[in-house]
Design a protein around this motif. Structure first.
Motif, short mmCIF file in Angstrom:
data_model
loop_
_atom_site.label_atom_id
_atom_site.label_comp_id
_atom_site.label_asym_id
_atom_site.label_seq_id
_atom_site.Cartn_x
_atom_site.Cartn_y
_atom_site.Cartn_z
N ARG A 1 8.16 0.97 3.03
CA ARG A 1 7.40 2.17 2.56
C ARG A 1 5.79 2.06 2.20
O ARG A 1 5.10 2.73 2.33
N ARG A 2 5.70 0.66 1.85
CA ARG A 2 4.33 0.37 1.51
C ARG A 2 4.10 -0.85 2.45
O ARG A 2 4.57 -1.69 2.78
N ARG A 3 2.66 -0.77 2.58
CA ARG A 3 1.95 -1.90 3.48
C ARG A 3 2.00 -3.48 2.91
O ARG A 3 1.70 -3.19 1.56
N ALA A 4 2.22 -4.16 3.60
CA ALA A 4 2.29 -5.69 2.97
C ALA A 4 0.92 -6.00 2.71
O ALA A 4 0.80 -6.64 1.54
N ASP A 5 0.02 -5.67 3.34
CA ASP A 5 -1.44 -6.22 3.17
C ASP A 5 -2.14 -5.13 2.13
O ASP A 5 -3.04 -5.76 1.35
N HIS A 6 -1.85 -3.94 1.94
CA HIS A 6 -2.01 -3.16 1.05
C HIS A 6 -1.05 -2.47 0.27
O HIS A 6 -0.98 -1.24 0.68
N PRO A 7 -0.34 -3.21 -0.68
CA PRO A 7 0.90 -2.42 -1.33
C PRO A 7 0.64 -1.25 -2.03
O PRO A 7 1.43 -0.33 -2.45
N GLU A 8 -0.78 -0.60 -2.19
CA GLU A 8 -0.93 0.48 -2.70
C GLU A 8 -0.94 1.75 -1.82
O GLU A 8 -1.09 2.78 -2.30
N GLN A 9 -1.00 1.19 -0.52
CA GLN A 9 -0.72 2.48 0.48
C GLN A 9 0.65 2.57 1.21
O GLN A 9 1.09 1.39 1.36
N PHE A 10 0.86 3.89 1.52
CA PHE A 10 2.13 3.94 2.41
C PHE A 10 1.83 3.61 3.75
O PHE A 10 0.67 3.60 4.35
N THR A 11 2.78 3.19 4.39
CA THR A 11 2.75 2.61 5.73
C THR A 11 2.76 3.79 6.81
O THR A 11 3.29 4.92 6.18
N PRO A 12 1.92 3.96 7.60
CA PRO A 12 2.05 5.24 8.73
C PRO A 12 3.58 5.37 9.22
O PRO A 12 3.75 6.54 9.33
N ALA A 13 4.27 4.23 9.39
CA ALA A 13 5.50 4.48 9.86
C ALA A 13 6.32 5.33 8.90
O ALA A 13 7.14 6.19 9.32
N TRP A 14 6.20 4.89 7.58
CA TRP A 14 6.97 5.66 6.63
C TRP A 14 6.44 7.33 6.49
O TRP A 14 7.42 8.03 6.38
N GLY A 15 5.17 7.10 6.50
CA GLY A 15 4.41 8.53 6.42
C GLY A 15 5.02 9.46 7.64
O GLY A 15 5.23 10.61 7.22
N LYS A 16 5.10 8.74 8.84
CA LYS A 16 5.62 9.90 9.88
C LYS A 16 7.05 10.08 9.65
O LYS A 16 7.39 11.18 9.80
N ALA A 17 7.84 9.02 9.25
CA ALA A 17 9.27 9.30 9.29
C ALA A 17 9.52 10.27 7.89
O ALA A 17 10.48 11.28 7.94
N HIS A 18 8.60 10.18 6.86
CA HIS A 18 8.91 11.01 5.78
C HIS A 18 8.81 12.47 6.05
O HIS A 18 9.46 13.46 5.83
#
Length: 223
Positions: free
Chosen positions: A116-133
């Motif tokens: 759900r969240r990027r490892a390098d920027h935990p405050e941001q959602f990952t593109p993969a999760w955003g697309k799947a969501h």
């Protein structure tokens, strides 16, 4: 739209949703034309289309802007989305077949497995999760097969995503079991329980609105 125009439209949309510009920031066509290697005419057409999606504010005699975060607008959009998708959900459950159920299960599996969240920027959602969501929510309602409802739902989802993007970095966003909420939506759909699915969609969207409110990012004076 021709390919360059489609690329500009998609690029601006994704940049806004990724937080490339702050809420209320002006979107200057000459700057965007240079950024996306196209003409200002194409950029203006794209911004006009995005204003129809609720992702750009077009202000007469002033230009185009990233929408401000507004409490009343968030509440109105949330209520409209709840009502719209309750109807879409009822139609979807009436019309969806076994193939749709299988696709929905697969879409939920991809969503559950995506970080759900990027490892390098935990405050941001990952593109993969955003697309799947996005794909899970779209597929959930797809069998309703009513373009006006689906278009409205997609526009409201984009508008909410803009709010959620700015709330994602706050502590308020960490105290929620989104995975359990999505599992509940899937189960209600598979049970063909339209009333329960509508209720769970409402709870899901109102929980999102509550996170945004608790983040303290909205202009409360506009309510």
């Amino acid at each position: 739209m021709a390919k360059p125009a489609e690329a500009a439209l998609s690029g601006i949309r994704e940049a806004i949703l990724d937080g490339a510009w702050m809420p209320g920031e002006r979107l200057a066509p000459p700057h965007l034309a240079q950024r996306f290697s196209t003409s200002t005419t194409v950029i203006r057409e794209s911004l006009t289309r995005l204003s129809g999606e609720g992702l750009v504010a077009a202000i007469p005699n002033r230009g185009f802007f990233v929408p401000e975060l507004n409490l009343r607008q968030l509440r109105d959009q949330t209520e409209l989305r709840c009502v719209t998708e309750a109807l879409a959900a009822r139609l979807a459950l009436e019309r969806g077949d076994l193939e749709w159920e299988s696709a929905l299960i697969a879409a939920h599996y991809r969503l559950a497995k995506a970080p759900r969240r990027r490892a390098d920027h935990p405050e941001q959602f990952t593109p993969a999760w955003g697309k799947a969501h996005r794909e899970f929510h779209q597929l959930l309602l797809a069998p309703c097969a009513c373009p006006p409802i689906l278009d409205l739902s997609a526009n409201l989802a984009n508008s909410t995503l803009l709010y959620r993007r700015w709330a994602a970095a706050t502590e308020a966003a960490t105290h929620r079991n989104v995975e359990a909420e999505h599992e509940g939506l899937l189960q209600a759909a598979l049970d063909r329980n339209a009333e329960q699915l509508g209720e769970r969609l409402r709870a899901h969207y109102e929980a999102t609105a509550q996170v945004i409110l608790e983040a303290g990012l909205l202009k409360l004076e506009n309510f």
